[in-house]
Design an enzyme around this catalytic site. Structure first.
Site, PDB file in Angstrom:
ATOM      1  N   LEU A  12      38.157 -10.023  55.810  1.00  0.00           N
ATOM      2  CA  LEU A  12      39.515  -9.568  55.482  1.00  0.00           C
ATOM      3  C   LEU A  12      39.602  -8.059  55.632  1.00  0.00           C
ATOM      4  O   LEU A  12      38.657  -7.343  55.295  1.00  0.00           O
ATOM      5  CB  LEU A  12      39.830  -9.930  54.018  1.00  0.00           C
ATOM      6  CG  LEU A  12      39.751 -11.406  53.664  1.00  0.00           C
ATOM      7  CD1 LEU A  12      39.843 -11.592  52.149  1.00  0.00           C
ATOM      8  CD2 LEU A  12      40.895 -12.145  54.350  1.00  0.00           C
ATOM      9  N   ASP A  55      32.675 -11.741  54.719  1.00  0.00           N
ATOM     10  CA  ASP A  55      32.722 -10.641  53.745  1.00  0.00           C
ATOM     11  C   ASP A  55      31.561 -10.727  52.744  1.00  0.00           C
ATOM     12  O   ASP A  55      31.541  -9.993  51.750  1.00  0.00           O
ATOM     13  CB  ASP A  55      34.039 -10.695  52.946  1.00  0.00           C
ATOM     14  CG  ASP A  55      35.205 -10.083  53.719  1.00  0.00           C
ATOM     15  OD1 ASP A  55      35.017  -9.003  54.307  1.00  0.00           O
ATOM     16  OD2 ASP A  55      36.295 -10.684  53.725  1.00  0.00           O
ATOM     17  N   GLU A  60      29.163  -6.953  45.553  1.00  0.00           N
ATOM     18  CA  GLU A  60      29.653  -6.515  44.242  1.00  0.00           C
ATOM     19  C   GLU A  60      30.762  -7.429  43.719  1.00  0.00           C
ATOM     20  O   GLU A  60      30.958  -7.541  42.505  1.00  0.00           O
ATOM     21  CB  GLU A  60      30.214  -5.098  44.368  1.00  0.00           C
ATOM     22  CG  GLU A  60      30.849  -4.590  43.090  1.00  0.00           C
ATOM     23  CD  GLU A  60      31.421  -3.204  43.248  1.00  0.00           C
ATOM     24  OE1 GLU A  60      30.884  -2.301  42.606  1.00  0.00           O
ATOM     25  OE2 GLU A  60      32.384  -3.002  44.003  1.00  0.00           O
ATOM     26  N   ASP A  61      31.493  -8.078  44.640  1.00  0.00           N
ATOM     27  CA  ASP A  61      32.693  -8.795  44.205  1.00  0.00           C
ATOM     28  C   ASP A  61      32.450 -10.137  43.511  1.00  0.00           C
ATOM     29  O   ASP A  61      33.182 -10.490  42.591  1.00  0.00           O
ATOM     30  CB  ASP A  61      33.653  -8.956  45.398  1.00  0.00           C
ATOM     31  CG  ASP A  61      34.192  -7.603  45.850  1.00  0.00           C
ATOM     32  OD1 ASP A  61      34.487  -6.773  44.968  1.00  0.00           O
ATOM     33  OD2 ASP A  61      34.284  -7.364  47.057  1.00  0.00           O
ATOM     34  N   ARG A  80      36.884 -15.883  50.088  1.00  0.00           N
ATOM     35  CA  ARG A  80      35.683 -15.276  49.501  1.00  0.00           C
ATOM     36  C   ARG A  80      35.074 -16.158  48.411  1.00  0.00           C
ATOM     37  O   ARG A  80      34.020 -15.841  47.874  1.00  0.00           O
ATOM     38  CB  ARG A  80      36.001 -13.876  48.983  1.00  0.00           C
ATOM     39  CG  ARG A  80      36.496 -12.973  50.122  1.00  0.00           C
ATOM     40  CD  ARG A  80      36.198 -11.535  49.889  1.00  0.00           C
ATOM     41  NE  ARG A  80      34.782 -11.319  49.616  1.00  0.00           N
ATOM     42  CZ  ARG A  80      34.289 -10.192  49.130  1.00  0.00           C
ATOM     43  NH1 ARG A  80      35.090  -9.189  48.869  1.00  0.00           N
ATOM     44  NH2 ARG A  80      33.002 -10.057  48.896  1.00  0.00           N
ATOM     45  N   ARG A 124      43.632  -9.233  43.601  1.00  0.00           N
ATOM     46  CA  ARG A 124      42.429 -10.071  43.510  1.00  0.00           C
ATOM     47  C   ARG A 124      42.104 -10.523  42.086  1.00  0.00           C
ATOM     48  O   ARG A 124      41.305 -11.432  41.891  1.00  0.00           O
ATOM     49  CB  ARG A 124      41.231  -9.301  44.066  1.00  0.00           C
ATOM     50  CG  ARG A 124      41.364  -8.903  45.531  1.00  0.00           C
ATOM     51  CD  ARG A 124      41.284 -10.120  46.441  1.00  0.00           C
ATOM     52  NE  ARG A 124      41.498  -9.758  47.830  1.00  0.00           N
ATOM     53  CZ  ARG A 124      40.534  -9.382  48.654  1.00  0.00           C
ATOM     54  NH1 ARG A 124      39.291  -9.311  48.226  1.00  0.00           N
ATOM     55  NH2 ARG A 124      40.820  -9.096  49.898  1.00  0.00           N
ATOM     56  N   HIS A 156      41.014  -2.694  45.680  1.00  0.00           N
ATOM     57  CA  HIS A 156      40.410  -2.909  44.364  1.00  0.00           C
ATOM     58  C   HIS A 156      40.608  -1.658  43.504  1.00  0.00           C
ATOM     59  O   HIS A 156      40.738  -0.553  44.044  1.00  0.00           O
ATOM     60  CB  HIS A 156      38.898  -3.146  44.502  1.00  0.00           C
ATOM     61  CG  HIS A 156      38.538  -4.486  45.053  1.00  0.00           C
ATOM     62  ND1 HIS A 156      37.831  -4.650  46.222  1.00  0.00           N
ATOM     63  CD2 HIS A 156      38.784  -5.742  44.587  1.00  0.00           C
ATOM     64  CE1 HIS A 156      37.654  -5.947  46.458  1.00  0.00           C
ATOM     65  NE2 HIS A 156      38.224  -6.619  45.485  1.00  0.00           N
ATOM     66  N   CYS A 243      30.688  -1.537  46.829  1.00  0.00           N
ATOM     67  CA  CYS A 243      30.761  -2.980  47.098  1.00  0.00           C
ATOM     68  C   CYS A 243      29.560  -3.541  47.850  1.00  0.00           C
ATOM     69  O   CYS A 243      29.361  -4.749  47.872  1.00  0.00           O
ATOM     70  CB  CYS A 243      32.043  -3.315  47.834  1.00  0.00           C
ATOM     71  SG  CYS A 243      32.293  -2.361  49.303  1.00  0.00           S
TER      72      CYS A 243
HETATM   73  C1  CIR Z   1      37.736  -7.874  51.219  1.00  0.00           C
HETATM   74  O1  CIR Z   1      38.893  -7.681  51.604  1.00  0.00           O
HETATM   75  O2  CIR Z   1      37.507  -8.614  50.266  1.00  0.00           O
HETATM   76  C2  CIR Z   1      36.590  -7.221  51.947  1.00  0.00           C
HETATM   77  N1  CIR Z   1      36.913  -7.087  53.333  1.00  0.00           N
HETATM   78  C3  CIR Z   1      36.281  -5.872  51.345  1.00  0.00           C
HETATM   79  C4  CIR Z   1      35.725  -5.961  49.954  1.00  0.00           C
HETATM   80  C5  CIR Z   1      35.355  -4.633  49.405  1.00  0.00           C
HETATM   81  N2  CIR Z   1      34.863  -4.765  48.078  1.00  0.00           N
HETATM   82  C6  CIR Z   1      34.936  -3.827  47.166  1.00  0.00           C
HETATM   83  O3  CIR Z   1      35.496  -2.761  47.408  1.00  0.00           O
HETATM   84  N3  CIR Z   1      34.416  -4.077  45.976  1.00  0.00           N
END
Ligand code: CIR
Length: 248
Positions: A12, A55, A60-61, A80, A124, A156, A243
């Protein structure tokens, strides 16, 4: 950390104006990041790439880790979901907590500050996610202060706001929020350095984005050591500094 997959450009992103990312450069930047963590005394585990999740290297997510707690996040981004399952085997010595079905959260929205935790409520993460995380954190540290921060303008919360040093925040002007930050000193970055709002303090060093002179100057004032990292190829996929690793 997780090695980026060859199809990582299919992840994404809202940053299409920056162009398509280059895989081999991304791998070099990823390795430099891992080495910088090792140089700060961290033991780094790099998991193999997983093409099911373009992704998936943004580790971290899918989890928020606090002492022995590993809170399994359900992302507001359906593509995700599932990344967390693939990390679970590596977190088995922690206490994994599952959120209720209506709770949405991404680790990138969770900012641990010196004396409080800020949880972004945006695309999110939702209020139910915030409540579930607050309850889980409270089970580890009774009375811990956890505040919801409704925001917009960036992906985020931590894309636009992090803590450079205790009670010193660094902010991207693109972050839109009414949340009261008067308890902290706030370093406001110029718009062209917005990507440097996602800083990462590690063992007395602070990692910041390369080529951001105002952020560098602020970091030099507030931090013992400053390490700069060029993550241009991940920025093209909306990724910041924090991340790419899940630290505990
Ligand atoms: C997303 O849109 O979820 C990923 N392309 C980028 C996630 C980045 N994560 C973060 O900053 N903690």
């Amino acid at each position: 950390m997780r090695q980026p997959a060859p199809n990582f450009a299919q992840g994404l992103t809202t940053a299409t104006h920056l162009g398509a990312p280059d895989y081999s450069l991304a791998l070099r930047q990823f390795e430099a990041y891992a080495q910088a963590l090792r140089d700060c005394g961290l033991e780094v585990t790099v998991l193999p790439a997983d093409e099911r999740f373009p992704d998936g290297h943004f580790v971290e997510d899918p989890f928020v880790i606090f002492r022995d707690l590993a809170f399994h996040c359900r992302s507001g981004a359906p593509t995700r979901r599932g990344e967390g399952e693939s990390l679970k085997p590596y977190l088995s010595r922690l206490r994994i907590v599952e959120p209720p079905p209506d709770a949405l959260i991404d680790g990138g929205d969770v900012l641990f500050c010196a004396n409080r935790v800020l949880v972004g409520i945006g695309d999110r993460s939702n209020r139910a996610g915030f409540e579930a995380l607050r309850a889980a954190l409270d089970s580890v540290q009774r009375g811990i202060r956890v505040d919801p921060v409704p925001f917009g303008g960036v992906l985020h919360l931590k894309s636009g706001l992090t803590e450079l040093a205790p009670n010193v925040l660094i902010r991207d002007p693109a972050l839109l929020t009414e949340f009261d930050l008067t308890w902290a000193e706030v370093v406001d970055l110029p718009p062209e350095e917005g990507r440097a709002a996602d800083v990462m303090p590690v063992n007395g060093s602070v990692f910041i984005a390369a080529d951001c002179p105002r952020a560098h100057e602020a970091a030099m004032i507030h931090c013992e050591r400053v390490d700069t990292l060029d993550l241009s190829e991940f920025v093209k996929m909306d990724g910041g500094l924090t991340c790419l690793s899940l630290r505990y």
